[in-house]
Design an enzyme around this catalytic site. Structure first.
Site, PDB file in Angstrom:
ATOM      1  N   ILE A 101       2.738   5.271   1.554  1.00  9.05           N
ATOM      2  CA  ILE A 101       2.378   6.606   2.030  1.00  9.05           C
ATOM      3  C   ILE A 101       1.604   7.305   0.927  1.00  9.05           C
ATOM      4  O   ILE A 101       2.046   7.338  -0.232  1.00  9.05           O
ATOM      5  CB  ILE A 101       3.630   7.419   2.407  1.00  9.05           C
ATOM      6  N   CYS A 102       0.440   7.837   1.265  1.00  6.86           N
ATOM      7  CA  CYS A 102      -0.391   8.596   0.337  1.00  6.86           C
ATOM      8  C   CYS A 102      -0.752   7.740  -0.884  1.00  6.86           C
ATOM      9  O   CYS A 102      -1.192   6.610  -0.738  1.00  6.86           O
ATOM     10  CB  CYS A 102       0.323   9.890  -0.043  1.00  6.86           C
TER      11      CYS A 102
END
Length: 315
Positions: A101-102
């Site tokens: 994520i990210c």
């Protein structure tokens, strides 16, 4: 039961854990325990996120997880802890899915798990990721990307879309839709959707211009001339054009085209309408004009964007 592990480290971004409730609500919506979620770290102690939140964790061990998700945070942009990298290198051999994520994509990259693969990350970090790891094909304007068993997502809230896509892949669209509704999401974004919002980019300051943009978004199939929009704003065309550009930095025509492009791209990714129907629905009037606008904005024709979205879903 599907076992999911979130991998964290000191200084991680707590917003990345916003994806966890997706699996919790999948259990609730299904009326049975479909997912068991753990939060893991190298030493298994409480860790502080970048915003100060403290989160209890379990230590890495020999457990096998179906899905391993590494979160993001500025603390690991340059170098993730070696223990985390070693854990990911080992777990990818047994996990069905490994995800980030990210800026968690930087951790996967440092572990060598993205070599030769397509991936994405937060738009602000995408070019740095590409420069540091040239073997990765970074798709910087995607919500999430699936390449084999490796899933990567854009910044923070895109992790929710990633988790919903996992639920849909595991248990079908109806359950994913139910979870999204319980999370009060407007809709689940497809992986190929842009990280940017046309309305957010415009950032109108007055209620008058905001009203015009809201009207335009609901009436994209109409002509939406400057004269028409000026009537909605209750201004003369000259006054309206001047006020619109002063507040948004764009001409009305350019802003409307961006709204149409965003709407058309979403319809392409959902795959329900053909190109002629989408062109009419979004106000391009015909597929030729829509194609020209897509090439100007994205460097790709509509067919390629639709094919990429279908490829991600099939993966």
């Amino acid at each position: 039961m599907t076992c999911v592990a979130f991998v964290v480290f000191e200084g991680f971004q707590s917003m990345a854990l916003a994806a966890m409730p997706v699996f919790e609500y999948a259990n609730f919506s299904a009326g049975e325990a479909l997912y068991d979620v753990s939060v893991l770290s190298e030493h298994g102690r409480p860790l502080r996120a970048s915003g100060g939140l403290s989160v209890g964790t379990e230590e890495f061990d020999e457990r096998v997880f179906d899905t391993v998700i590494v979160v993001g945070g500025d603390a690991i942009l340059q170098q993730a802890p070696e223990g985390v990298l070693n854990y990911l290198r080992a777990s990818v051999k047994t996990a069905r899915r490994t995800a980030s994520i990210c800026s968690g994509a930087f951790v996967l990259a440092q572990a060598g798990l993205l070599d030769g693969r397509r991936a994405t990350t937060h738009w602000a970090y995408a070019r740095d990721l590409q420069a540091r790891f040239p073997s990765i094909k970074v798709e910087e304007d995607r919500i999430y990307v699936i390449d084999g068993s490796i899933w990567t997502s854009a910044g923070m809230t895109a992790g929710i879309d990633l988790a919903l896509a996992m639920v849909e892949k595991d248990h079908g669209a109806e359950l994913a839709r139910s979870v999204a509704q319980k999370l009060v999401m407007y809709h689940r974004r497809a992986g190929g959707q842009s990280q940017h919002s046309a309305l957010l980019d415009l950032e109108p300051k007055s209620d008058r211009i905001q009203t015009v943009l809201g009207y335009a978004r609901e009436h994209l199939a109409e002509a939406l001339s400057v004269e028409h929009l000026a009537d909605v704003a209750r201004l003369s065309p000259r006054q309206f054009s001047r006020a619109f550009r002063a507040e948004t930095g764009q001409s009305p025509a350019k802003a409307i085209e961006n709204l149409r492009l965003e709407a058309a791209r979403q319809l392409l990714e959902r795959g329900r309408l053909n190109l002629d129907q989408i062109a009419v629905e979004t106000g391009f009037s015909d597929r030729r004009r829509m194609r020209e606008a897509f090439l100007r904005a994205f460097g790709q024709p509509p067919q390629v964007i639709r094919r990429n979205a279908r490829t991600d879903y099939a993966a």
